[in-house]
Design a protein around this motif. Structure first.
Motif, PDB file in Angstrom:
ATOM      1  N   PRO A  61      -5.935  -0.186  -1.430  1.00  0.00           N
ATOM      2  CA  PRO A  61      -4.617   0.102  -2.016  1.00  0.00           C
ATOM      3  C   PRO A  61      -3.520  -0.092  -0.964  1.00  0.00           C
ATOM      4  CG  PRO A  61      -5.818   2.137  -1.611  1.00  0.00           C
ATOM      5  CD  PRO A  61      -6.753   1.012  -1.291  1.00  0.00           C
ATOM      6  N   ARG A  62      -2.294  -0.246  -1.417  1.00  0.00           N
ATOM      7  CA  ARG A  62      -1.177  -0.534  -0.512  1.00  0.00           C
ATOM      8  C   ARG A  62      -1.011   0.454   0.643  1.00  0.00           C
ATOM      9  NH1 ARG A  62       4.060  -1.517  -3.258  1.00  0.00           N
ATOM     10  NH2 ARG A  62       3.455   0.346  -4.343  1.00  0.00           N
ATOM     11  N   PRO A  63      -1.169   1.776   0.432  1.00  0.00           N
ATOM     12  CA  PRO A  63      -1.036   2.673   1.588  1.00  0.00           C
ATOM     13  C   PRO A  63      -2.058   2.373   2.693  1.00  0.00           C
ATOM     14  CG  PRO A  63      -0.901   3.929  -0.446  1.00  0.00           C
ATOM     15  CD  PRO A  63      -1.299   2.526  -0.824  1.00  0.00           C
ATOM     16  N   VAL A  64      -3.272   2.014   2.296  1.00  0.00           N
ATOM     17  CA  VAL A  64      -4.308   1.686   3.278  1.00  0.00           C
ATOM     18  C   VAL A  64      -3.987   0.358   3.960  1.00  0.00           C
ATOM     19  CG1 VAL A  64      -6.777   1.172   3.574  1.00  0.00           C
ATOM     20  CG2 VAL A  64      -6.057   3.029   2.056  1.00  0.00           C
ATOM     21  N   VAL A  65      -3.529  -0.628   3.180  1.00  0.00           N
ATOM     22  CA  VAL A  65      -3.148  -1.930   3.743  1.00  0.00           C
ATOM     23  C   VAL A  65      -2.034  -1.737   4.763  1.00  0.00           C
ATOM     24  CG1 VAL A  65      -2.153  -4.204   3.238  1.00  0.00           C
ATOM     25  CG2 VAL A  65      -3.861  -3.230   1.697  1.00  0.00           C
ATOM     26  N   ALA A  66      -1.030  -0.961   4.393  1.00  0.00           N
ATOM     27  CA  ALA A  66       0.102  -0.715   5.295  1.00  0.00           C
ATOM     28  C   ALA A  66      -0.380  -0.051   6.584  1.00  0.00           C
ATOM     29  CB  ALA A  66       1.152   0.153   4.602  1.00  0.00           C
ATOM     30  N   ALA A  67      -1.236   0.945   6.469  1.00  0.00           N
ATOM     31  CA  ALA A  67      -1.739   1.651   7.653  1.00  0.00           C
ATOM     32  C   ALA A  67      -2.541   0.708   8.544  1.00  0.00           C
ATOM     33  CB  ALA A  67      -2.595   2.835   7.231  1.00  0.00           C
ATOM     34  N   LYS A  68      -3.382  -0.130   7.943  1.00  0.00           N
ATOM     35  CA  LYS A  68      -4.202  -1.058   8.727  1.00  0.00           C
ATOM     36  C   LYS A  68      -3.337  -2.096   9.441  1.00  0.00           C
ATOM     37  CE  LYS A  68      -8.547  -0.733   6.159  1.00  0.00           C
ATOM     38  NZ  LYS A  68      -9.662  -0.847   7.072  1.00  0.00           N
ATOM     39  N   LEU A  69      -2.191  -2.438   8.844  1.00  0.00           N
ATOM     40  CA  LEU A  69      -1.283  -3.408   9.469  1.00  0.00           C
ATOM     41  C   LEU A  69      -0.281  -2.748  10.412  1.00  0.00           C
ATOM     42  CD1 LEU A  69      -0.543  -5.776   6.445  1.00  0.00           C
ATOM     43  CD2 LEU A  69      -1.939  -6.286   8.461  1.00  0.00           C
ATOM     44  N   ILE A  71       2.361  -0.854   9.474  1.00  0.00           N
ATOM     45  CA  ILE A  71       3.716  -0.939   8.923  1.00  0.00           C
ATOM     46  C   ILE A  71       3.841   0.036   7.758  1.00  0.00           C
ATOM     47  CG2 ILE A  71       4.005  -3.345   9.636  1.00  0.00           C
ATOM     48  CD1 ILE A  71       3.490  -4.185   6.743  1.00  0.00           C
ATOM     49  N   SER A  72       5.049   0.115   7.192  1.00  0.00           N
ATOM     50  CA  SER A  72       5.276   1.001   6.049  1.00  0.00           C
ATOM     51  C   SER A  72       4.952   0.277   4.741  1.00  0.00           C
ATOM     52  CB  SER A  72       6.734   1.452   6.023  1.00  0.00           C
ATOM     53  OG  SER A  72       7.576   0.340   5.754  1.00  0.00           O
ATOM     54  N   ILE A  73       4.832   1.053   3.669  1.00  0.00           N
ATOM     55  CA  ILE A  73       4.604   0.465   2.348  1.00  0.00           C
ATOM     56  C   ILE A  73       5.821  -0.378   1.961  1.00  0.00           C
ATOM     57  CG2 ILE A  73       4.246   0.970  -0.098  1.00  0.00           C
ATOM     58  CD1 ILE A  73       2.700   3.470   0.793  1.00  0.00           C
ATOM     59  N   SER A  74       7.018   0.083   2.316  1.00  0.00           N
ATOM     60  CA  SER A  74       8.233  -0.695   2.050  1.00  0.00           C
ATOM     61  C   SER A  74       8.196  -2.013   2.799  1.00  0.00           C
ATOM     62  CB  SER A  74       9.474   0.094   2.464  1.00  0.00           C
ATOM     63  OG  SER A  74       9.562   1.289   1.745  1.00  0.00           O
ATOM     64  N   GLY A  75       7.661  -1.964   4.018  1.00  0.00           N
ATOM     65  CA  GLY A  75       7.526  -3.184   4.814  1.00  0.00           C
ATOM     66  C   GLY A  75       6.604  -4.186   4.151  1.00  0.00           C
ATOM     67  N   LEU A  76       5.555  -3.691   3.500  1.00  0.00           N
ATOM     68  CA  LEU A  76       4.665  -4.578   2.749  1.00  0.00           C
ATOM     69  C   LEU A  76       5.440  -5.296   1.654  1.00  0.00           C
ATOM     70  CD1 LEU A  76       1.334  -2.656   1.985  1.00  0.00           C
ATOM     71  CD2 LEU A  76       1.622  -4.686   3.390  1.00  0.00           C
ATOM     72  N   ALA A  77       6.231  -4.523   0.917  1.00  0.00           N
ATOM     73  CA  ALA A  77       7.011  -5.100  -0.176  1.00  0.00           C
ATOM     74  C   ALA A  77       8.006  -6.140   0.354  1.00  0.00           C
ATOM     75  CB  ALA A  77       7.738  -4.011  -0.945  1.00  0.00           C
ATOM     76  N   ARG A  78       8.677  -5.804   1.460  1.00  0.00           N
ATOM     77  CA  ARG A  78       9.621  -6.768   2.044  1.00  0.00           C
ATOM     78  C   ARG A  78       8.909  -8.034   2.497  1.00  0.00           C
ATOM     79  NH1 ARG A  78      11.988  -1.910   3.957  1.00  0.00           N
ATOM     80  NH2 ARG A  78      10.787  -1.991   5.891  1.00  0.00           N
ATOM     81  N   GLY A  79       7.649  -7.889   2.897  1.00  0.00           N
ATOM     82  CA  GLY A  79       6.860  -9.046   3.319  1.00  0.00           C
ATOM     83  C   GLY A  79       6.257  -9.803   2.155  1.00  0.00           C
ATOM     84  N   GLY A  80       6.481  -9.320   0.944  1.00  0.00           N
ATOM     85  CA  GLY A  80       5.983 -10.011  -0.243  1.00  0.00           C
ATOM     86  C   GLY A  80       4.561  -9.638  -0.627  1.00  0.00           C
ATOM     87  N   VAL A  81       4.001  -8.610  -0.008  1.00  0.00           N
ATOM     88  CA  VAL A  81       2.637  -8.176  -0.338  1.00  0.00           C
ATOM     89  C   VAL A  81       2.730  -7.092  -1.408  1.00  0.00           C
ATOM     90  CG1 VAL A  81       0.503  -7.160   0.531  1.00  0.00           C
ATOM     91  CG2 VAL A  81       1.830  -8.692   1.989  1.00  0.00           C
ATOM     92  N   THR A  82       2.343  -7.448  -2.622  1.00  0.00           N
ATOM     93  CA  THR A  82       2.432  -6.498  -3.729  1.00  0.00           C
ATOM     94  C   THR A  82       1.063  -6.166  -4.306  1.00  0.00           C
ATOM     95  OG1 THR A  82       2.790  -8.320  -5.268  1.00  0.00           O
ATOM     96  CG2 THR A  82       4.761  -7.236  -4.384  1.00  0.00           C
ATOM     97  N   GLU A  83       0.040  -6.918  -3.940  1.00  0.00           N
ATOM     98  CA  GLU A  83      -1.305  -6.714  -4.457  1.00  0.00           C
ATOM     99  C   GLU A  83      -2.185  -6.031  -3.421  1.00  0.00           C
ATOM    100  OE1 GLU A  83      -2.209  -7.564  -7.651  1.00  0.00           O
ATOM    101  OE2 GLU A  83      -0.079  -8.009  -7.849  1.00  0.00           O
TER     102      GLU A  83
END
Length: 134
Positions: A61-69, A71-83
């Motif tokens: 899930p996005r919180p885990v992806v963000a933590a592994k990278l 960065i923040s969950i918002s940062g994922l969205a800004r980077g275009g990662v929505t899945e």
């Protein structure tokens, strides 16, 4: 008089969130039922093979992806990662180091530094002697 205690249950989405897994990747019987507090505790202390594999390889899930990278969950969205991403996809992003990821990691580092500064300032303020109370 005896007290009757009801079993506390939660929706599969809540249980998946607490387990740190992507709901859509869980087995159908997990997605379709309800999870009791006892079942959740059992899944956490002695995870079945599907849960171990899901945590290892994803999709996450996005919180885990963000933590592994880092960065923040918002940062994922800004980077275009929505899945949800797999561990392999996350590792590939770490290798590639796209510009957006570098920028988001720098932003996250600044946020952490500022949070630490504020925490330190508040601790100093709490240690200051106070004047006489009127």
């Amino acid at each position: 008089m005896t007290s009757h205690q009801t079993t506390q249950t939660m929706k599969p989405a809540t249980a998946a969130k607490k387990l740190g897994v992507y709901l859509e990747a869980t087995p159908a019987e997990f997605q379709e039922g309800v999870v009791s507090r006892t079942e959740l505790n059992a899944l956490q202390t002695d995870p079945p093979e599907w849960l171990v594999e899901l945590r290892r390889t994803g999709p996450h899930p996005r919180p885990v992806v963000a933590a592994k990278l880092g960065i923040s969950i918002s940062g994922l969205a800004r980077g275009g990662v929505t899945e949800a991403l797999t561990t392999e996809q996350i590792d590939a992003l770490k290798q590639e180091q796209p510009e957006w990821l570098q920028k988001e990691r720098a932003t996250q580092a600044e946020v952490r530094k500022e949070t630490a500064r504020i925490k330190e300032k508040n601790a100093e303020r709490a240690d200051e002697p106070r004047g006489p109370q009127a």
